[in-house]
Design a protein around this motif. Structure first.
Motif, mmCIF file in Angstrom:
data_model
loop_
_atom_site.group_PDB
_atom_site.id
_atom_site.type_symbol
_atom_site.label_atom_id
_atom_site.label_comp_id
_atom_site.label_asym_id
_atom_site.label_seq_id
_atom_site.Cartn_x
_atom_site.Cartn_y
_atom_site.Cartn_z
ATOM 1 N N MET A 189 0.843 -1.117 0.089
ATOM 2 C CA MET A 189 -0.024 0.008 0.210
ATOM 3 C C MET A 189 0.968 1.413 -0.053
ATOM 4 N N ASN A 190 0.493 2.364 -0.772
ATOM 5 C CA ASN A 190 1.364 3.519 -0.867
ATOM 6 C C ASN A 190 1.132 4.164 0.601
ATOM 7 N N LYS A 191 2.484 4.684 1.029
ATOM 8 C CA LYS A 191 2.377 5.254 2.460
ATOM 9 C C LYS A 191 1.597 6.632 2.275
ATOM 10 N N ALA A 192 1.912 7.335 1.361
ATOM 11 C CA ALA A 192 1.207 8.800 0.840
ATOM 12 C C ALA A 192 -0.271 8.632 1.083
ATOM 13 N N SER A 193 -0.700 7.497 0.434
ATOM 14 C CA SER A 193 -2.449 7.617 0.686
ATOM 15 C C SER A 193 -2.841 7.270 1.953
ATOM 16 N N LYS A 194 -1.968 6.519 2.911
ATOM 17 C CA LYS A 194 -2.214 6.206 4.228
ATOM 18 C C LYS A 194 -2.215 7.517 5.061
ATOM 19 N N TRP A 195 -1.231 8.324 4.951
ATOM 20 C CA TRP A 195 -1.110 9.698 5.412
ATOM 21 C C TRP A 195 -2.266 10.369 5.079
ATOM 22 N N MET A 196 -2.772 10.380 3.935
ATOM 23 C CA MET A 196 -3.504 11.412 3.453
ATOM 24 C C MET A 196 -4.892 11.056 3.996
ATOM 25 N N ARG A 197 -5.322 9.831 4.045
ATOM 26 C CA ARG A 197 -6.388 9.334 4.872
ATOM 27 C C ARG A 197 -6.524 9.652 6.292
ATOM 28 N N ILE A 198 -5.338 9.620 6.889
ATOM 29 C CA ILE A 198 -5.139 10.127 8.234
ATOM 30 C C ILE A 198 -5.383 11.499 8.470
ATOM 31 N N ALA A 199 -4.944 12.305 7.403
ATOM 32 C CA ALA A 199 -4.969 13.901 7.500
ATOM 33 C C ALA A 199 -6.456 14.108 7.214
ATOM 34 N N LEU A 200 -7.322 13.298 6.490
ATOM 35 C CA LEU A 200 -8.526 13.863 5.964
ATOM 36 C C LEU A 200 -9.598 13.295 7.127
ATOM 37 N N SER A 201 -9.187 12.243 7.975
ATOM 38 C CA SER A 201 -10.210 11.766 8.982
ATOM 39 C C SER A 201 -10.063 12.648 10.437
ATOM 40 N N ALA A 202 -8.720 13.247 10.464
ATOM 41 C CA ALA A 202 -8.593 13.876 11.728
ATOM 42 C C ALA A 202 -9.572 15.076 11.836
ATOM 43 N N PRO A 203 -9.930 15.732 10.940
ATOM 44 C CA PRO A 203 -10.850 17.016 11.030
ATOM 45 C C PRO A 203 -12.189 16.353 11.343
ATOM 46 N N VAL A 204 -12.661 15.269 10.932
ATOM 47 C CA VAL A 204 -13.789 14.792 11.154
ATOM 48 C C VAL A 204 -13.939 14.178 12.646
ATOM 49 N N TYR A 205 -12.591 13.517 12.976
ATOM 50 C CA TYR A 205 -12.857 12.956 14.490
ATOM 51 C C TYR A 205 -12.979 14.145 15.242
ATOM 52 N N ALA A 206 -12.044 15.232 14.981
ATOM 53 C CA ALA A 206 -12.314 16.623 16.087
ATOM 54 C C ALA A 206 -13.608 17.195 15.878
ATOM 55 N N ALA A 207 -14.213 17.129 14.869
ATOM 56 C CA ALA A 207 -15.676 17.436 14.735
ATOM 57 C C ALA A 207 -16.555 16.621 15.776
ATOM 58 N N SER A 208 -16.301 15.304 15.721
ATOM 59 C CA SER A 208 -17.135 14.445 16.362
ATOM 60 C C SER A 208 -16.865 14.386 18.036
ATOM 61 N N ILE A 209 -15.758 14.919 18.214
ATOM 62 C CA ILE A 209 -15.424 14.847 19.577
ATOM 63 C C ILE A 209 -16.053 16.179 20.241
ATOM 64 N N LEU A 210 -15.865 17.440 19.344
ATOM 65 C CA LEU A 210 -16.664 18.680 19.803
ATOM 66 C C LEU A 210 -18.127 18.479 19.884
ATOM 67 N N PHE A 211 -18.924 17.562 19.013
ATOM 68 C CA PHE A 211 -20.234 17.477 19.216
ATOM 69 C C PHE A 211 -20.634 16.528 20.256
#
Length: 87
Positions: free
Chosen positions: A1-23
């Motif tokens: 698996m491409n490491k760039a895509s792994k880190w990109m998915r983590i970077a894209l999911s971090a704001p979603v998790y942050a919004a979930s924690i705030l909610f």
């Protein structure tokens, strides 16, 4: 698996998790304040309605929190590798 895509998915999911924690924090604040209203003493019908409405809003924000958390897991999850069938 491409490491760039792994880190990109983590970077894209971090704001979603942050919004979930705030909610989740908003849900806890709404729910606790609504429950504490019931223990203040004598309540009018209006006060009971406000407290029940606050609990309903807390339930809705809890559902949004769960949905955002699942969306973060979906964004972060690994894509499934499809193998071509040999024919």
């Amino acid at each position: 698996m491409n490491k760039a895509s792994k880190w990109m998915r983590i970077a894209l999911s971090a704001p979603v998790y942050a919004a979930s924690i705030l909610f989740g924090l908003v849900t806890a604040k709404i729910s606790v304040s609504a429950v504490l209203e019931f223990f203040t003493g004598l309540m009018t019908a209006y006060d009971i309605g406000v407290a029940l409405g606050s609990l309903a809003i807390g339930l809705v924000t809890a559902l949004i929190t769960g949905g955002l958390w699942m969306l973060g897991g979906y964004v972060r999850g690994q894509p499934k590798q499809m193998k071509a069938e040999a024919s």
